[in-house]
Design a protein around this motif. Structure first.
Motif, PDB file in Angstrom:
ATOM      1  N   MET A 111     -30.924   5.498  -6.357  1.00 27.70           N
ATOM      2  CA  MET A 111     -30.910   4.057  -6.586  1.00 27.70           C
ATOM      3  C   MET A 111     -32.199   3.630  -7.291  1.00 27.70           C
ATOM      4  O   MET A 111     -33.254   4.226  -7.088  1.00 27.70           O
ATOM      5  CB  MET A 111     -30.780   3.296  -5.266  1.00 27.70           C
TER       6      MET A 111
ATOM      7  N   VAL B 125     -27.084   2.465  -9.240  1.00 27.79           N
ATOM      8  CA  VAL B 125     -26.751   3.551  -8.314  1.00 27.79           C
ATOM      9  C   VAL B 125     -26.063   4.659  -9.105  1.00 27.79           C
ATOM     10  O   VAL B 125     -25.185   4.383  -9.945  1.00 27.79           O
ATOM     11  CB  VAL B 125     -25.825   3.067  -7.172  1.00 27.79           C
TER      12      VAL B 125
ATOM     13  N   ARG C 210     -23.472   7.561  -9.078  1.00 21.65           N
ATOM     14  CA  ARG C 210     -22.364   8.107  -8.311  1.00 21.65           C
ATOM     15  C   ARG C 210     -21.308   8.657  -9.263  1.00 21.65           C
ATOM     16  O   ARG C 210     -21.050   8.093 -10.319  1.00 21.65           O
ATOM     17  CB  ARG C 210     -21.752   7.078  -7.354  1.00 21.65           C
TER      18      ARG C 210
ATOM     19  N   TRP D 114     -24.289   6.254 -13.921  1.00 22.12           N
ATOM     20  CA  TRP D 114     -25.127   5.184 -13.399  1.00 22.12           C
ATOM     21  C   TRP D 114     -24.327   3.888 -13.450  1.00 22.12           C
ATOM     22  O   TRP D 114     -23.759   3.542 -14.492  1.00 22.12           O
ATOM     23  CB  TRP D 114     -26.404   5.038 -14.224  1.00 22.12           C
TER      24      TRP D 114
END
Length: 261
Positions: A42, A76, A78, A82
């Motif tokens: 993050m 974040v 994932r 991004w």
């Protein structure tokens, strides 16, 4: 949290892990931060200050503007992407998309994306740079000549279809979206009653342009470029490329459209 902070708005030192493919570098007026592309990593930006209790951030923006939230944006990593979320009270303009507070997160493509927070009299810029497959942020281009603008060639039929579909972009609507497909097909049928326009015929024209531009290096025009759900992002990205990023569609196309019988 695997984040490094740097004073000044320049890019972080060119060393690992910030030169790794997929790494993120975020720059604002006074400082910068970088994060490696690790699942769950993050990075936050806003009016706060790194290390402060309460609502700390990694990159400070709008330090003297109380309309900017202390934590205004959250990035974040994932599933290999991004994603940018708006955690503030004001919208964030991301490229040609407006990210509303608490709205859906926006995935970032490789390269540099500008994020703007606009208050009453000011516009605060945050640059979000995602390294490409070769790693490293773009090198400075201080001494290079200014590159000429690019214009994509469109035939008359393609220009008509895309002008109808993208008329909000040609009107400079900051929240422009493609015209609904059934509305666009109906307008085409009205403008050219002898050409048997319907949604499928219109879709074929749009798809041909998307694939042609994608084959010439424009990102975000095919499904494999984007994470799910895609929604109308393919058409939005195409119209943004034609009417905003380049001048391939202009107000002259809109004037011809509105003046046609």
């Amino acid at each position: 949290m695997n984040v490094a902070h740097f004073e000044g708005a320049g890019a972080p030192p060119r060393k690992r892990p910030w030169t790794a493919p997929g790494a993120l570098v975020v720059r604002a007026l006074g400082n910068a931060a970088a994060a490696a592309p690790v699942e769950g990593a993050m990075l936050r930006f806003g009016r706060g200050r790194p290390g402060d209790p309460g609502k700390p951030v990694d990159v400070t923006v709008g330090v003297d503007d109380t309309k900017v939230s202390r934590q205004h944006g959250l990035l974040v990593h994932r599933s290999g992407w991004w994603h940018l979320s708006n955690t503030g009270r004001l919208p964030i303009e991301v490229g040609n998309h407006v990210l509303q507070p608490n709205g859906d997160a926006v995935p970032l493509r490789a390269g540099v994306t500008s994020a703007l927070i606009s208050t009453a009299d000011r516009r605060h810029l945050v640059e979000l740079c995602v390294n490409g497959s070769e790693g490293a942020s773009p090198a400075p281009a201080f001494g290079l000549h200014t590159a000429p603008g690019h214009v994509w060639r469109l035939d008359e039929r393609e220009r008509l279809v895309l002008a109808v579909l993208g008329q909000e972009y040609l009107r400079n609507n900051p929240r422009a979206q493609p015209l609904a497909r059934h509305q666009a097909a109906a307008q085409l049928a009205e403008l050219r009653p002898g050409e048997d326009w319907d949604v499928r015929k219109m879709d074929r024209v749009v798809e041909a342009v998307r694939l042609r531009l994608s084959g010439q290096g424009v990102f975000g025009l095919v499904q494999s470029d984007l994470p799910q759900p895609i929604g109308n992002l393919l058409s939005h990205n195409l119209l943004t490329e034609l009417a905003v990023t380049t001048s391939s569609l202009t107000s002259a196309d809109l004037m011809r459209l509105e003046g046609a019988d």
